[in-house]
Design an enzyme around this catalytic site. Structure first.
Site, mmCIF file in Angstrom:
data_model
loop_
_atom_site.group_PDB
_atom_site.id
_atom_site.type_symbol
_atom_site.label_atom_id
_atom_site.label_comp_id
_atom_site.label_asym_id
_atom_site.label_seq_id
_atom_site.Cartn_x
_atom_site.Cartn_y
_atom_site.Cartn_z
ATOM 1 N N LYS A 13 -6.309 -8.970 -15.196
ATOM 2 C CA LYS A 13 -7.194 -9.012 -14.027
ATOM 3 C C LYS A 13 -7.119 -10.369 -13.332
ATOM 4 O O LYS A 13 -6.968 -10.445 -12.119
ATOM 5 C CB LYS A 13 -8.658 -8.750 -14.434
ATOM 6 C CG LYS A 13 -8.886 -7.439 -15.140
ATOM 7 C CD LYS A 13 -10.339 -7.269 -15.520
ATOM 8 C CE LYS A 13 -10.849 -8.289 -16.513
ATOM 9 N NZ LYS A 13 -10.264 -8.199 -17.866
ATOM 10 N N ARG A 88 -19.586 -5.564 -15.563
ATOM 11 C CA ARG A 88 -19.102 -5.282 -16.916
ATOM 12 C C ARG A 88 -19.967 -4.227 -17.597
ATOM 13 O O ARG A 88 -19.647 -3.802 -18.700
ATOM 14 C CB ARG A 88 -19.264 -6.520 -17.775
ATOM 15 C CG ARG A 88 -18.189 -7.570 -17.842
ATOM 16 C CD ARG A 88 -16.892 -7.203 -18.389
ATOM 17 N NE ARG A 88 -16.370 -8.160 -19.313
ATOM 18 C CZ ARG A 88 -15.757 -9.292 -18.969
ATOM 19 N NH1 ARG A 88 -15.594 -9.624 -17.729
ATOM 20 N NH2 ARG A 88 -15.290 -10.081 -19.888
ATOM 21 N N ARG A 123 -1.438 -16.468 -24.407
ATOM 22 C CA ARG A 123 -2.108 -17.041 -23.225
ATOM 23 C C ARG A 123 -2.487 -18.510 -23.459
ATOM 24 O O ARG A 123 -2.928 -18.885 -24.531
ATOM 25 C CB ARG A 123 -3.378 -16.254 -22.894
ATOM 26 C CG ARG A 123 -4.173 -16.941 -21.784
ATOM 27 C CD ARG A 123 -5.153 -16.068 -21.111
ATOM 28 N NE ARG A 123 -6.141 -15.521 -22.015
ATOM 29 C CZ ARG A 123 -7.032 -14.596 -21.642
ATOM 30 N NH1 ARG A 123 -7.026 -14.141 -20.411
ATOM 31 N NH2 ARG A 123 -7.902 -14.135 -22.494
ATOM 32 N N ARG A 156 -7.452 -20.310 -25.415
ATOM 33 C CA ARG A 156 -8.870 -20.067 -25.186
ATOM 34 C C ARG A 156 -9.573 -19.789 -26.510
ATOM 35 O O ARG A 156 -9.005 -19.107 -27.368
ATOM 36 C CB ARG A 156 -9.022 -18.858 -24.247
ATOM 37 C CG ARG A 156 -9.850 -19.157 -23.028
ATOM 38 C CD ARG A 156 -9.738 -18.080 -22.009
ATOM 39 N NE ARG A 156 -10.518 -16.892 -22.350
ATOM 40 C CZ ARG A 156 -10.675 -15.855 -21.534
ATOM 41 N NH1 ARG A 156 -10.103 -15.875 -20.342
ATOM 42 N NH2 ARG A 156 -11.381 -14.809 -21.884
ATOM 43 N N ARG A 167 -13.676 -7.986 -28.630
ATOM 44 C CA ARG A 167 -13.807 -7.860 -27.160
ATOM 45 C C ARG A 167 -13.309 -6.490 -26.685
ATOM 46 O O ARG A 167 -13.861 -5.902 -25.765
ATOM 47 C CB ARG A 167 -13.031 -8.983 -26.470
ATOM 48 C CG ARG A 167 -13.739 -10.333 -26.613
ATOM 49 C CD ARG A 167 -12.825 -11.493 -26.329
ATOM 50 N NE ARG A 167 -12.367 -11.549 -24.956
ATOM 51 C CZ ARG A 167 -11.297 -12.210 -24.568
ATOM 52 N NH1 ARG A 167 -10.562 -12.874 -25.434
ATOM 53 N NH2 ARG A 167 -10.959 -12.226 -23.299
HETATM 54 P P1 AP5 Z 1 -5.120 -12.444 -17.721
HETATM 55 O O1 AP5 Z 1 -4.776 -12.289 -16.283
HETATM 56 O O2 AP5 Z 1 -5.700 -13.761 -18.167
HETATM 57 O O3 AP5 Z 1 -6.048 -11.215 -18.177
HETATM 58 P P2 AP5 Z 1 -7.557 -10.904 -17.879
HETATM 59 O O4 AP5 Z 1 -7.644 -9.420 -17.739
HETATM 60 O O5 AP5 Z 1 -8.093 -11.737 -16.760
HETATM 61 O O6 AP5 Z 1 -8.145 -11.342 -19.293
HETATM 62 P P3 AP5 Z 1 -9.451 -12.098 -19.695
HETATM 63 O O7 AP5 Z 1 -9.329 -12.301 -21.189
HETATM 64 O O8 AP5 Z 1 -9.688 -13.320 -18.880
HETATM 65 O O9 AP5 Z 1 -10.498 -11.051 -19.382
HETATM 66 P P4 AP5 Z 1 -11.827 -10.899 -20.034
HETATM 67 O O10 AP5 Z 1 -12.307 -9.813 -19.178
HETATM 68 O O11 AP5 Z 1 -11.951 -10.628 -21.480
HETATM 69 O O12 AP5 Z 1 -12.414 -12.371 -19.986
HETATM 70 P P5 AP5 Z 1 -13.406 -13.082 -18.995
HETATM 71 O O13 AP5 Z 1 -12.890 -14.442 -18.760
HETATM 72 O O14 AP5 Z 1 -13.722 -12.217 -17.829
HETATM 73 O O15 AP5 Z 1 -3.838 -12.079 -18.577
HETATM 74 C C1 AP5 Z 1 -3.831 -12.227 -19.987
HETATM 75 C C2 AP5 Z 1 -2.515 -12.880 -20.425
HETATM 76 O O16 AP5 Z 1 -1.435 -11.987 -20.179
HETATM 77 C C3 AP5 Z 1 -2.184 -14.163 -19.651
HETATM 78 O O17 AP5 Z 1 -1.588 -15.071 -20.509
HETATM 79 C C4 AP5 Z 1 -1.199 -13.701 -18.568
HETATM 80 O O18 AP5 Z 1 -0.316 -14.720 -18.178
HETATM 81 C C5 AP5 Z 1 -0.484 -12.554 -19.271
HETATM 82 N N1 AP5 Z 1 -0.087 -11.482 -18.344
HETATM 83 C C6 AP5 Z 1 -0.798 -11.023 -17.300
HETATM 84 N N2 AP5 Z 1 -0.144 -10.026 -16.679
HETATM 85 C C7 AP5 Z 1 1.013 -9.847 -17.391
HETATM 86 C C8 AP5 Z 1 2.110 -8.954 -17.267
HETATM 87 N N3 AP5 Z 1 2.168 -8.030 -16.307
HETATM 88 N N4 AP5 Z 1 3.101 -9.051 -18.159
HETATM 89 C C9 AP5 Z 1 3.042 -9.972 -19.141
HETATM 90 N N5 AP5 Z 1 2.044 -10.836 -19.299
HETATM 91 C C10 AP5 Z 1 1.033 -10.777 -18.447
HETATM 92 O O19 AP5 Z 1 -14.719 -13.119 -19.884
HETATM 93 C C11 AP5 Z 1 -14.810 -13.938 -21.038
HETATM 94 C C12 AP5 Z 1 -16.185 -13.773 -21.656
HETATM 95 O O20 AP5 Z 1 -17.209 -14.163 -20.691
HETATM 96 C C13 AP5 Z 1 -16.575 -12.324 -22.038
HETATM 97 O O21 AP5 Z 1 -16.116 -11.983 -23.316
HETATM 98 C C14 AP5 Z 1 -18.107 -12.398 -21.934
HETATM 99 O O22 AP5 Z 1 -18.666 -12.988 -23.066
HETATM 100 C C15 AP5 Z 1 -18.339 -13.302 -20.743
HETATM 101 N N6 AP5 Z 1 -18.447 -12.563 -19.467
HETATM 102 C C16 AP5 Z 1 -17.620 -12.680 -18.364
HETATM 103 N N7 AP5 Z 1 -18.027 -11.876 -17.376
HETATM 104 C C17 AP5 Z 1 -19.129 -11.209 -17.843
HETATM 105 C C18 AP5 Z 1 -19.988 -10.219 -17.308
HETATM 106 N N8 AP5 Z 1 -19.800 -9.724 -16.066
HETATM 107 N N9 AP5 Z 1 -21.008 -9.765 -18.069
HETATM 108 C C19 AP5 Z 1 -21.225 -10.251 -19.307
HETATM 109 N N10 AP5 Z 1 -20.441 -11.189 -19.895
HETATM 110 C C20 AP5 Z 1 -19.399 -11.666 -19.174
#
Ligand code: AP5
Length: 212
Positions: A13, A88, A123, A156, A167
């Site tokens: 994402k 979420r 990552r 991370r 997760r």
């Molecule tokens: P990346 O683009 O970083 O993936 P992502 O989907 O953004 O993953 P996140 O782990 O950031 O999502 P998340 O939803 O768990 O975490 P968030 O920060 O929102 O890609 C992942 C890896 O793959 C990277 O290394 C990238 O380079 C690689 N990649 C990407 N595309 C690729 C491809 N096509 N081919 C190969 N490699 C590829 O949330 C973290 C925490 O915050 C949550 O656990 C929660 O505690 C809290 N939080 C955040 N938002 C909320 C909310 N709305 N409500 C409640 N808690 C929340």
């Protein structure tokens, strides 16, 4: 254009939100990045969010809805935004509706669980600006150094294999129901994440009707 990016942790994402943001000139609004920044700065909000984030659970709806509401009211979001990681839960989606926010498209990036774990282990994120890389699929030019700001890249805290599994469980239980929520509005579009970032971006741009 107001967009929501939906998908499991590590589905890509953030990576796709960055590409769409560069293409359309609208901000990527990542609740995860905002929460990590708050934790790093030791703010009251960060202290309240930290335990849930470390264990892979969701931060409370109340906290996240509050920060999101303030962020979309900022001037740079007036002409559109990309919500990366929000909503979420169904409660967060309902809160967005009740704010009167119009959503044009909800884009789901789908990647099977087994691919997710490999992505998370490779990552790396920048300690300074939060930019995200992958040691194999999206490497920095100089190993361990952010291309954008020159700070160190690190793993991370919530990317350990055990936390990733938890997760994924949380995603299935609390976030996946949003697919039905948005399918009913006719705004849900699904793209399958490819092995290469650029191939996924191509599909995403086509799905959004913004390909060249
Ligand atoms: P990346 O683009 O970083 O993936 P992502 O989907 O953004 O993953 P996140 O782990 O950031 O999502 P998340 O939803 O768990 O975490 P968030 O920060 O929102 O890609 C992942 C890896 O793959 C990277 O290394 C990238 O380079 C690689 N990649 C990407 N595309 C690729 C491809 N096509 N081919 C190969 N490699 C590829 O949330 C973290 C925490 O915050 C949550 O656990 C929660 O505690 C809290 N939080 C955040 N938002 C909320 C909310 N709305 N409500 C409640 N808690 C929340």
């Amino acid at each position: 254009m107001n967009l929501i990016l939906l998908g499991a942790p590590g589905a890509g994402k953030g990576t796709q939100a960055e590409a769409i943001s560069a293409k359309l000139g609208i901000p990527q609004i990542s609740t995860g990045n905002m929460l990590r920044e708050a934790v790093k700065n030791g703010t009251e909000l960060g202290l309240r969010a930290k335990a849930a984030m470390d264990s892979g659970d969701l931060v409370s709806d109340e906290i996240v809805i509050g920060i999101l509401k303030d962020r979309i009211a900022e001037p740079d979001a007036a002409n559109g935004f990309i919500l990366d990681g929000f909503p979420r839960t169904v409660a967060q989606a309902e809160a967005l509706d009740s704010m009167g926010v119009r959503i044009d498209t909800v884009l789901e990036v789908y990647v099977p669980d087994e691919r997710i774990c490999a992505r998370m282990s490779g990552r790396r994120v920048c300690e300074g600006c939060g930019a995200s890389y992958h040691i194999e699929y999206k490497p920095t030019t100089e190993p361990g150094i952010c291309d954008k700001c020159g700070c160190k890249t690190v793993q991370r805290a919530d990317d350990s294999p055990e936390t990733v599994l938890s997760r994924l469980e949380v995603y299935k239980e609390k976030t996946a129901p949003l697919k039905d929520y948005y399918a009913q509005t006719g705004k849900l579009v699904t793209v399958t994440g490819q092995e290469e970032v650029a191939d996924t971006t191509k599909l995403v741009f086509e799905a959004l009707g913004i390909a060249d």
